[in-house]
Design a protein around this motif. Structure first.
Motif, short mmCIF file in Angstrom:
data_model
loop_
_atom_site.label_atom_id
_atom_site.label_comp_id
_atom_site.label_asym_id
_atom_site.label_seq_id
_atom_site.Cartn_x
_atom_site.Cartn_y
_atom_site.Cartn_z
N MET A 1 18.93 0.64 36.49
CA MET A 1 19.17 1.46 35.35
C MET A 1 18.89 2.60 36.14
O MET A 1 17.59 2.98 36.33
N LEU A 2 19.45 4.21 35.84
CA LEU A 2 19.21 5.22 35.56
C LEU A 2 18.46 6.01 34.00
O LEU A 2 19.59 6.34 33.80
N LYS A 3 17.70 7.41 34.27
CA LYS A 3 17.34 7.54 33.41
C LYS A 3 17.99 8.81 33.04
O LYS A 3 17.32 9.38 34.36
N VAL A 4 18.41 10.30 33.13
CA VAL A 4 19.11 11.18 33.46
C VAL A 4 18.80 11.92 32.65
O VAL A 4 19.06 11.75 31.19
N ASN A 5 17.89 13.20 32.80
CA ASN A 5 17.82 14.31 31.74
C ASN A 5 19.21 15.32 32.42
O ASN A 5 18.98 15.94 33.58
N VAL A 6 19.25 15.96 31.87
CA VAL A 6 20.45 17.20 32.21
C VAL A 6 20.31 18.00 30.92
O VAL A 6 20.34 17.99 29.96
N HIS A 82 21.53 21.03 35.25
CA HIS A 82 20.30 20.05 35.99
C HIS A 82 20.19 19.13 36.00
O HIS A 82 19.49 19.19 34.79
N THR A 83 20.04 18.45 36.48
CA THR A 83 19.66 16.70 36.17
C THR A 83 18.57 16.32 36.92
O THR A 83 17.84 17.10 38.03
N THR A 84 17.40 15.80 36.25
CA THR A 84 16.33 15.06 37.07
C THR A 84 16.64 13.50 36.87
O THR A 84 16.80 12.82 35.94
N THR A 85 16.41 12.57 37.14
CA THR A 85 16.63 11.63 37.47
C THR A 85 15.65 10.45 37.90
O THR A 85 14.62 10.56 38.43
N ARG A 86 15.08 9.18 36.46
CA ARG A 86 14.33 8.09 37.02
C ARG A 86 15.12 6.89 36.80
O ARG A 86 16.01 6.13 35.90
N ASP A 87 14.51 5.99 37.68
CA ASP A 87 15.02 5.06 38.79
C ASP A 87 14.05 3.40 37.58
O ASP A 87 12.94 4.77 37.57
N ASP A 88 14.00 2.60 38.03
CA ASP A 88 13.53 1.01 37.29
C ASP A 88 12.09 1.34 37.41
O ASP A 88 11.18 1.53 37.01
N LEU A 89 12.29 1.49 39.13
CA LEU A 89 10.11 2.15 39.46
C LEU A 89 9.51 3.54 38.92
O LEU A 89 8.25 3.09 38.62
N ASP A 90 10.21 4.50 38.64
CA ASP A 90 10.06 5.31 38.19
C ASP A 90 9.41 4.98 36.27
O ASP A 90 8.24 5.14 35.99
N LEU A 91 10.53 4.45 35.84
CA LEU A 91 9.88 4.28 34.36
C LEU A 91 9.68 3.06 34.35
O LEU A 91 8.32 3.22 33.69
N ASN A 100 2.52 9.85 37.73
CA ASN A 100 2.14 10.85 39.37
C ASN A 100 1.15 9.80 40.55
O ASN A 100 1.50 10.28 41.21
N ALA A 101 1.36 8.60 39.92
CA ALA A 101 0.81 7.65 41.84
C ALA A 101 2.35 7.96 42.37
O ALA A 101 2.25 7.60 43.36
N SER A 102 3.66 7.82 41.50
CA SER A 102 4.34 7.62 42.71
C SER A 102 4.92 9.29 43.43
O SER A 102 5.53 9.37 44.49
N SER A 103 4.16 10.38 43.05
CA SER A 103 4.45 11.52 44.22
C SER A 103 2.88 11.65 45.25
O SER A 103 1.96 11.31 44.96
N GLN A 104 3.38 11.98 45.92
CA GLN A 104 2.43 12.16 47.20
C GLN A 104 2.41 13.11 47.95
O GLN A 104 3.12 14.62 47.40
N LYS A 105 1.27 13.42 48.55
CA LYS A 105 0.77 14.81 48.64
C LYS A 105 1.75 14.65 50.77
O LYS A 105 2.05 14.44 51.53
#
Length: 175
Positions: A1-6, A82-91, A100-105
């Motif tokens: 599943m994807l969660k999309v913000n438009v 403009h869309t941003t998408t979050r997948d199952d892992l992001d959710l 914030n753990a998914s964002s890397q330096k």
């Protein structure tokens, strides 16, 4: 599943307006917010589509796509979205309070494809925020705006305008 913000591109003094919805692929087909997608989609060419849904016609063009940043810039019937998408892992990470753990330096930015550096929008020492335009890479007669997938300070530029680069070549480095 994807969660999309438009949302429409916000103006400098206005918040982004938009809505969120969920898109899911099941063996029965596509579902939007749990409802089966009932419509017709026809590809008109590369990155161009015509959609008919609920007796309405939509001309859609994909202007820019950033898989790493999970963003897409669309032109729908002349309006920019403009869309941003979050997948199952992001959710899941968000649910656990670890979004914030998914964002890397970011250490560097590499060329996503071979091409020609048309222009550079940053300089060494510049502070960069996520989503800032870094440079323009021309490939297959298309201008590709390379954006920052995180924040940082530019340590060094490894390319110059007019230079031809290979895929995965380092374009710039961050501190």
């Amino acid at each position: 599943m994807l969660k999309v913000n438009v949302g429409n591109k916000p103006q400098a003094d206005q918040p982004e307006n938009g809505r969120a919805f969920e898109i899911e692929w099941r063996k029965e087909g596509w579902f939007i917010d749990g409802n089966a997608f009932e419509g017709d989609i026809v590809a008109l060419g590369e990155n161009r589509f015509h959609v008919i849904r609920n007796n309405r016609s939509y001309n859609i063009e994909v202007i820019d796509r950033n898989p790493a940043g999970k963003t897409t810039h669309l032109l729908i019937n002349g309006q920019h979205y403009h869309t941003t998408t979050r997948d199952d892992l992001d959710l899941l990470l968000e649910k656990m309070g670890m979004q914030n753990a998914s964002s890397q330096k970011i250490n560097n930015v590499k060329a996503p494809m071979p091409g020609l550096i048309q222009s550079i929008n940053v300089a060494e020492g510049d502070s960069i925020a996520k989503g800032d335009n870094l440079l323009v890479l021309v490939a297959m007669k298309m201008e590709n705006v390379i954006k920052s997938s995180g924040s940082g300070v530019i340590k060094s530029l490894k390319v110059t305008p007019g230079q031809i680069v290979e895929k995965n070549q380092v374009l710039l480095e961050f501190h």
